[in-house]
Scaffold this active site. Structure first.
Site, short mmCIF file in Angstrom:
data_model
loop_
_atom_site.label_atom_id
_atom_site.label_comp_id
_atom_site.label_asym_id
_atom_site.label_seq_id
_atom_site.Cartn_x
_atom_site.Cartn_y
_atom_site.Cartn_z
N VAL A 101 0.81 -1.23 0.00
CA VAL A 101 0.00 0.00 0.00
C VAL A 101 0.84 1.27 0.00
CG1 VAL A 101 -2.02 -1.06 1.09
CG2 VAL A 101 -0.27 0.02 2.54
N ASN A 127 -7.63 -1.13 5.15
CA ASN A 127 -7.39 -1.69 6.48
C ASN A 127 -5.91 -1.91 6.79
OD1 ASN A 127 -8.14 -3.73 8.78
ND2 ASN A 127 -6.89 -4.92 7.34
N TYR A 191 1.82 5.95 15.88
CA TYR A 191 0.59 5.22 15.52
C TYR A 191 -0.63 6.11 15.74
CZ TYR A 191 -2.76 1.33 15.46
OH TYR A 191 -3.81 0.49 15.16
N LYS A 195 -3.47 7.26 12.97
CA LYS A 195 -4.88 6.87 13.04
C LYS A 195 -5.79 8.09 13.16
CE LYS A 195 -4.27 2.50 12.41
NZ LYS A 195 -4.76 1.86 11.18
#
Ligand SMILES: NC(=O)c1ccc[n+]([C@@H]2O[C@H](COP(=O)([O-])OP(=O)(O)OC[C@H]3O[C@@H](n4cnc5c(N)ncnc54)[C@H](OP(=O)(O)O)[C@@H]3O)[C@@H](O)[C@H]2O)c1
Length: 297
Positions: A101, A127, A191, A195
Protein backbone atom coordinates in the site's frame (compact mmCIF):
# COMPACT_ATOMS: atom_id res chain seq x y z
CA UNK A 1 -3.58 -1.13 21.10
CA UNK A 2 -0.73 -1.92 23.42
CA UNK A 3 1.39 0.93 24.73
CA UNK A 4 5.04 0.99 25.76
CA UNK A 5 4.33 -0.49 29.17
CA UNK A 6 2.45 -3.37 27.62
CA UNK A 7 5.45 -5.42 26.57
CA UNK A 8 6.70 -5.35 30.14
CA UNK A 9 3.28 -6.26 31.49
CA UNK A 10 2.95 -9.09 29.02
CA UNK A 11 6.43 -10.34 29.72
CA UNK A 12 5.43 -10.33 33.40
CA UNK A 13 2.38 -12.37 32.52
CA UNK A 14 4.50 -14.90 30.70
CA UNK A 15 6.75 -15.19 33.72
CA UNK A 16 3.58 -15.79 35.72
CA UNK A 17 2.79 -18.79 33.56
CA UNK A 18 6.13 -20.41 34.19
CA UNK A 19 5.63 -19.66 37.87
CA UNK A 20 2.35 -21.56 37.82
CA UNK A 21 0.02 -18.59 38.41
CA UNK A 22 -3.61 -18.97 37.40
CA UNK A 23 -3.83 -16.85 34.27
CA UNK A 24 -7.05 -17.83 32.56
CA UNK A 25 -8.36 -15.07 30.31
CA UNK A 26 -10.97 -12.72 31.76
CA UNK A 27 -13.52 -13.84 29.21
CA UNK A 28 -13.91 -15.39 25.83
CA UNK A 29 -15.64 -14.18 22.68
CA UNK A 30 -18.93 -15.89 21.93
CA UNK A 31 -19.01 -18.65 19.37
CA UNK A 32 -18.56 -17.59 15.75
CA UNK A 33 -21.75 -16.22 14.21
CA UNK A 34 -23.50 -18.39 11.69
CA UNK A 35 -23.43 -16.62 8.35
CA UNK A 36 -25.35 -19.34 6.58
CA UNK A 37 -28.44 -17.89 4.99
CA UNK A 38 -27.30 -14.26 5.36
CA UNK A 39 -26.34 -12.96 1.94
CA UNK A 40 -26.28 -9.20 2.56
CA UNK A 41 -23.44 -8.70 0.09
CA UNK A 42 -24.43 -11.11 -2.65
CA UNK A 43 -22.47 -10.33 -5.83
CA UNK A 44 -21.04 -7.12 -4.42
CA UNK A 45 -17.39 -6.45 -5.13
CA UNK A 46 -15.50 -5.91 -1.87
CA UNK A 47 -11.89 -4.70 -2.01
CA UNK A 48 -9.75 -5.07 1.12
CA UNK A 49 -6.20 -3.90 1.78
CA UNK A 50 -4.24 -5.95 4.31
CA UNK A 51 -6.25 -9.18 4.36
CA UNK A 52 -3.40 -11.66 4.64
CA UNK A 53 -3.96 -11.77 8.40
CA UNK A 54 -5.90 -10.35 11.33
CA UNK A 55 -8.93 -8.11 10.97
CA UNK A 56 -8.63 -7.86 7.18
CA UNK A 57 -8.52 -11.62 6.77
CA UNK A 58 -11.52 -12.09 9.08
CA UNK A 59 -13.41 -9.45 7.10
CA UNK A 60 -12.50 -11.07 3.77
CA UNK A 61 -13.80 -14.43 4.97
CA UNK A 62 -16.96 -12.92 6.45
CA UNK A 63 -17.80 -10.84 3.36
CA UNK A 64 -17.23 -13.85 1.13
CA UNK A 65 -19.42 -16.00 3.39
CA UNK A 66 -22.19 -13.47 2.79
CA UNK A 67 -21.90 -13.63 -0.96
CA UNK A 68 -19.39 -10.90 -1.79
CA UNK A 69 -16.73 -11.24 -4.45
CA UNK A 70 -13.64 -10.32 -2.45
CA UNK A 71 -10.44 -8.92 -3.92
CA UNK A 72 -7.67 -8.27 -1.44
CA UNK A 73 -4.01 -7.43 -1.07
CA UNK A 74 -1.09 -7.74 1.30
CA UNK A 75 2.61 -8.37 0.74
CA UNK A 76 2.94 -11.97 2.00
CA UNK A 77 2.10 -14.02 -1.06
CA UNK A 78 1.93 -17.40 0.65
CA UNK A 79 -0.63 -16.09 3.11
CA UNK A 80 -2.53 -14.37 0.30
CA UNK A 81 -2.85 -17.70 -1.49
CA UNK A 82 -3.87 -19.39 1.75
CA UNK A 83 -6.69 -16.89 2.42
CA UNK A 84 -7.83 -17.15 -1.20
CA UNK A 85 -7.96 -20.96 -0.92
CA UNK A 86 -9.76 -20.90 2.42
CA UNK A 87 -12.48 -18.68 0.96
CA UNK A 88 -12.80 -20.73 -2.23
CA UNK A 89 -12.95 -24.02 -0.32
CA UNK A 90 -15.82 -22.57 1.71
CA UNK A 91 -17.66 -21.84 -1.55
CA UNK A 92 -16.83 -18.14 -1.73
CA UNK A 93 -15.17 -16.02 -4.39
CA UNK A 94 -11.81 -14.37 -3.74
CA UNK A 95 -8.86 -12.96 -5.64
CA UNK A 96 -5.52 -12.15 -4.03
CA UNK A 97 -3.33 -9.56 -5.70
CA UNK A 98 0.05 -8.79 -4.17
CA UNK A 99 0.32 -5.07 -3.48
CA UNK A 100 2.25 -2.88 -1.07
CA UNK A 101 0.00 0.00 0.00
CA UNK A 102 2.99 2.34 0.26
CA UNK A 103 3.58 2.04 -3.48
CA UNK A 104 1.41 4.10 -5.80
CA UNK A 105 1.99 1.81 -8.78
CA UNK A 106 1.08 -1.27 -6.73
CA UNK A 107 -2.19 0.27 -5.60
CA UNK A 108 -3.09 1.61 -9.02
CA UNK A 109 -2.47 -1.87 -10.43
CA UNK A 110 -4.44 -3.54 -7.61
CA UNK A 111 -7.47 -1.35 -8.30
CA UNK A 112 -7.13 -1.60 -12.10
CA UNK A 113 -6.97 -5.41 -12.01
CA UNK A 114 -9.87 -5.65 -9.55
CA UNK A 115 -12.07 -3.49 -11.74
CA UNK A 116 -11.02 -5.40 -14.87
CA UNK A 117 -11.87 -8.72 -13.22
CA UNK A 118 -15.08 -7.79 -11.41
CA UNK A 119 -16.37 -4.74 -13.29
CA UNK A 120 -16.28 -2.24 -10.42
CA UNK A 121 -15.99 -1.79 -6.66
CA UNK A 122 -18.98 -1.64 -4.34
CA UNK A 123 -17.13 -1.48 -1.06
CA UNK A 124 -13.52 -0.80 -0.12
CA UNK A 125 -12.12 -1.64 3.30
CA UNK A 126 -8.83 0.20 3.58
CA UNK A 127 -7.39 -1.69 6.48
CA UNK A 128 -3.65 -2.35 6.02
CA UNK A 129 -1.62 -0.96 8.87
CA UNK A 130 1.43 -1.41 11.07
CA UNK A 131 2.37 -0.35 14.56
CA UNK A 132 5.33 -0.07 16.89
CA UNK A 133 5.81 1.24 20.38
CA UNK A 134 8.65 3.63 21.18
CA UNK A 135 9.08 6.92 23.01
CA UNK A 136 8.95 9.79 20.51
CA UNK A 137 12.60 10.77 20.79
CA UNK A 138 13.68 7.20 19.96
CA UNK A 139 11.64 6.94 16.77
CA UNK A 140 13.90 7.05 13.73
CA UNK A 141 12.84 9.31 10.88
CA UNK A 142 12.70 6.27 8.60
CA UNK A 143 10.54 4.36 11.08
CA UNK A 144 8.18 7.32 11.29
CA UNK A 145 7.99 7.58 7.51
CA UNK A 146 7.38 3.86 7.08
CA UNK A 147 4.50 3.88 9.54
CA UNK A 148 2.90 7.00 8.08
CA UNK A 149 3.46 5.73 4.53
CA UNK A 150 1.67 2.49 5.39
CA UNK A 151 -1.10 3.78 7.62
CA UNK A 152 -1.88 7.17 6.03
CA UNK A 153 -0.35 7.38 2.56
CA UNK A 154 -1.54 3.80 1.92
CA UNK A 155 -5.13 4.76 2.70
CA UNK A 156 -4.85 7.96 0.67
CA UNK A 157 -3.39 6.11 -2.33
CA UNK A 158 -6.12 3.49 -2.07
CA UNK A 159 -8.92 6.04 -1.86
CA UNK A 160 -7.62 8.13 -4.73
CA UNK A 161 -7.45 5.05 -6.94
CA UNK A 162 -10.80 3.60 -5.80
CA UNK A 163 -13.01 6.69 -5.75
CA UNK A 164 -13.23 7.27 -9.53
CA UNK A 165 -14.59 3.71 -9.87
CA UNK A 166 -17.14 4.15 -7.10
CA UNK A 167 -18.82 7.47 -7.84
CA UNK A 168 -22.46 7.41 -8.92
CA UNK A 169 -22.89 3.68 -8.30
CA UNK A 170 -23.68 3.69 -4.58
CA UNK A 171 -20.34 2.71 -3.06
CA UNK A 172 -18.88 2.73 0.40
CA UNK A 173 -15.41 3.10 1.84
CA UNK A 174 -14.58 1.96 5.36
CA UNK A 175 -11.19 2.81 6.83
CA UNK A 176 -9.63 0.95 9.76
CA UNK A 177 -8.57 3.56 12.28
CA UNK A 178 -8.21 2.78 15.99
CA UNK A 179 -9.56 3.31 19.47
CA UNK A 180 -6.36 5.30 19.92
CA UNK A 181 -7.88 8.33 18.24
CA UNK A 182 -9.80 8.93 21.47
CA UNK A 183 -6.88 8.77 23.85
CA UNK A 184 -3.18 8.11 23.99
CA UNK A 185 -0.81 5.52 25.35
CA UNK A 186 2.89 6.09 25.94
CA UNK A 187 4.89 4.76 23.02
CA UNK A 188 2.15 5.02 20.43
CA UNK A 189 2.76 8.58 19.23
CA UNK A 190 3.51 7.66 15.62
CA UNK A 191 0.59 5.22 15.52
CA UNK A 192 -1.82 7.66 17.18
CA UNK A 193 -0.87 10.40 14.76
CA UNK A 194 -1.51 8.10 11.81
CA UNK A 195 -4.88 6.87 13.04
CA UNK A 196 -6.06 10.40 13.84
CA UNK A 197 -5.04 11.50 10.35
CA UNK A 198 -7.41 8.85 9.02
CA UNK A 199 -10.33 10.48 10.82
CA UNK A 200 -9.54 13.65 8.86
CA UNK A 201 -9.46 11.73 5.60
CA UNK A 202 -12.72 9.91 6.36
CA UNK A 203 -14.63 13.01 7.36
CA UNK A 204 -13.41 15.07 4.42
CA UNK A 205 -14.19 12.35 1.90
CA UNK A 206 -17.61 11.81 3.49
CA UNK A 207 -18.44 15.43 2.70
CA UNK A 208 -16.82 15.56 -0.72
CA UNK A 209 -18.53 12.49 -2.16
CA UNK A 210 -21.90 12.18 -0.39
CA UNK A 211 -23.55 13.91 -3.34
CA UNK A 212 -22.10 11.30 -5.71
CA UNK A 213 -23.50 8.27 -3.85
CA UNK A 214 -20.32 7.35 -1.99
CA UNK A 215 -20.37 7.09 1.81
CA UNK A 216 -17.16 7.00 3.83
CA UNK A 217 -16.76 5.85 7.44
CA UNK A 218 -14.10 4.63 9.82
CA UNK A 219 -14.00 1.78 12.28
CA UNK A 220 -12.05 2.23 15.50
CA UNK A 221 -11.32 -1.21 16.93
CA UNK A 222 -10.13 -1.67 20.47
CA UNK A 223 -7.35 -4.13 21.25
CA UNK A 224 -7.82 -7.10 18.96
CA UNK A 225 -6.01 -10.41 19.06
CA UNK A 226 -3.98 -10.22 15.87
CA UNK A 227 -0.36 -10.53 14.82
CA UNK A 228 0.00 -6.78 15.22
CA UNK A 229 -0.31 -6.75 19.00
CA UNK A 230 1.34 -10.14 19.45
CA UNK A 231 4.37 -8.94 17.49
CA UNK A 232 4.46 -5.65 19.36
CA UNK A 233 4.46 -7.51 22.66
CA UNK A 234 7.31 -9.75 21.52
CA UNK A 235 5.19 -12.93 21.58
CA UNK A 236 5.29 -13.99 17.93
CA UNK A 237 7.53 -16.95 18.72
CA UNK A 238 5.92 -17.79 22.07
CA UNK A 239 3.49 -20.72 22.38
CA UNK A 240 -0.16 -19.82 21.89
CA UNK A 241 -0.93 -20.78 25.48
CA UNK A 242 1.61 -18.30 26.78
CA UNK A 243 0.24 -15.58 24.54
CA UNK A 244 -3.37 -16.30 25.51
CA UNK A 245 -2.52 -16.18 29.16
CA UNK A 246 -0.50 -13.01 28.82
CA UNK A 247 -3.06 -11.12 26.77
CA UNK A 248 -5.81 -12.30 29.13
CA UNK A 249 -3.95 -10.87 32.09
CA UNK A 250 -3.16 -7.62 30.27
CA UNK A 251 -6.80 -7.21 29.25
CA UNK A 252 -8.07 -7.36 32.79
CA UNK A 253 -6.37 -4.14 33.71
CA UNK A 254 -6.27 -2.45 30.30
CA UNK A 255 -9.63 -3.16 28.67
CA UNK A 256 -12.30 -1.50 30.78
CA UNK A 257 -15.67 -3.14 30.42
CA UNK A 258 -15.36 -6.52 28.76
CA UNK A 259 -11.81 -7.04 30.07
CA UNK A 260 -10.77 -9.08 27.08
CA UNK A 261 -9.39 -8.33 23.65
CA UNK A 262 -11.61 -8.74 20.60
CA UNK A 263 -11.38 -11.70 18.28
CA UNK A 264 -10.70 -10.48 14.72
CA UNK A 265 -14.05 -11.90 13.61
CA UNK A 266 -15.85 -9.66 16.13
CA UNK A 267 -14.36 -6.57 14.50
CA UNK A 268 -15.12 -8.05 11.09
CA UNK A 269 -18.74 -8.55 12.15
CA UNK A 270 -18.94 -4.87 13.11
CA UNK A 271 -17.50 -3.89 9.72
CA UNK A 272 -20.09 -6.02 7.92
CA UNK A 273 -22.85 -4.45 9.97
CA UNK A 274 -21.57 -0.96 9.15
CA UNK A 275 -21.51 -1.96 5.47
CA UNK A 276 -24.94 -3.57 5.48
CA UNK A 277 -27.80 -2.02 3.50
CA UNK A 278 -29.53 -1.24 6.83
CA UNK A 279 -26.90 1.40 7.63
CA UNK A 280 -27.70 3.68 4.72
CA UNK A 281 -27.52 6.87 6.85
CA UNK A 282 -24.00 6.19 8.13
CA UNK A 283 -21.56 8.73 6.69
CA UNK A 284 -18.48 10.48 8.08
CA UNK A 285 -18.65 8.47 11.32
CA UNK A 286 -15.83 6.93 13.28
CA UNK A 287 -17.42 3.89 14.94
CA UNK A 288 -15.80 2.60 18.14
CA UNK A 289 -15.93 -1.15 18.75
CA UNK A 290 -13.77 -1.49 21.82
CA UNK A 291 -15.51 -3.55 24.49
CA UNK A 292 -15.80 -0.50 26.73
CA UNK A 293 -12.17 0.66 26.57
CA UNK A 294 -13.03 4.30 25.83
CA UNK A 295 -16.01 4.40 28.20
CA UNK A 296 -13.70 4.64 31.18
CA UNK A 297 -12.17 8.09 31.71
N1 LIG B 1 -5.05 -5.40 16.53
C1 LIG B 1 -5.46 -4.31 17.16
O1 LIG B 1 -5.50 -4.25 18.40
C2 LIG B 1 -5.93 -3.12 16.36
C3 LIG B 1 -6.64 -2.12 17.02
C4 LIG B 1 -7.06 -1.02 16.31
C5 LIG B 1 -6.81 -0.92 14.96
N2 LIG B 1 -6.10 -1.90 14.34
C6 LIG B 1 -5.84 -1.75 12.90
O2 LIG B 1 -6.36 -2.86 12.22
C7 LIG B 1 -5.69 -2.96 10.95
C8 LIG B 1 -5.32 -4.41 10.71
O3 LIG B 1 -4.35 -4.80 11.67
P1 LIG B 1 -4.41 -6.20 12.44
O4 LIG B 1 -4.56 -5.90 13.87
O5 LIG B 1 -5.36 -7.09 11.77
O6 LIG B 1 -2.90 -6.70 12.26
P2 LIG B 1 -2.20 -7.73 11.27
O7 LIG B 1 -2.70 -9.10 11.48
O8 LIG B 1 -0.76 -7.46 11.43
O9 LIG B 1 -2.70 -7.26 9.82
C9 LIG B 1 -2.12 -6.18 9.15
C10 LIG B 1 -2.42 -6.36 7.68
O10 LIG B 1 -1.91 -5.20 6.98
C11 LIG B 1 -1.10 -5.66 5.92
N3 LIG B 1 -0.06 -4.71 5.62
C12 LIG B 1 0.85 -4.14 6.46
N4 LIG B 1 1.68 -3.36 5.75
C13 LIG B 1 1.31 -3.43 4.45
C14 LIG B 1 1.78 -2.87 3.25
N5 LIG B 1 2.84 -2.02 3.24
N6 LIG B 1 1.14 -3.17 2.10
C15 LIG B 1 0.09 -4.02 2.09
N7 LIG B 1 -0.41 -4.58 3.20
C16 LIG B 1 0.20 -4.31 4.36
C17 LIG B 1 -0.54 -7.00 6.38
O11 LIG B 1 -0.20 -7.79 5.26
P3 LIG B 1 1.29 -8.12 4.78
O12 LIG B 1 2.15 -8.16 6.00
O13 LIG B 1 1.12 -9.45 4.10
O14 LIG B 1 1.67 -7.02 3.85
C18 LIG B 1 -1.74 -7.58 7.09
O15 LIG B 1 -2.60 -8.21 6.18
C19 LIG B 1 -4.50 -2.01 11.04
O16 LIG B 1 -4.79 -0.83 10.32
C20 LIG B 1 -4.40 -1.71 12.51
O17 LIG B 1 -3.80 -0.47 12.75
C21 LIG B 1 -5.66 -3.01 14.99
Amino acid sequence: MLGAAAAGTLAGAAIGITGGMALAGAGRPPAAPVFEGRRRFADQVVMITGATSGIGRAAAEAFAAEGARVVFCGRREALGAQVENTIREAGGEALYIRADVREKDDIDDFVRRAVAQFGGIDLALNNAGISFSKPLHEIGADEWDDLQDTNVRGVFLSMRAQIPHMLDRGGQIIVTSSVNIDGARPGLGAYNASKRALAGLVQTAALEYAGRGLRVNGICPGATDTEMIRRQAGFMDAPDAAWNAAIGLWSRSNVSGLQRVAAPREIAAAILNMASPDMSYLNGSMIFVDGGMTASL
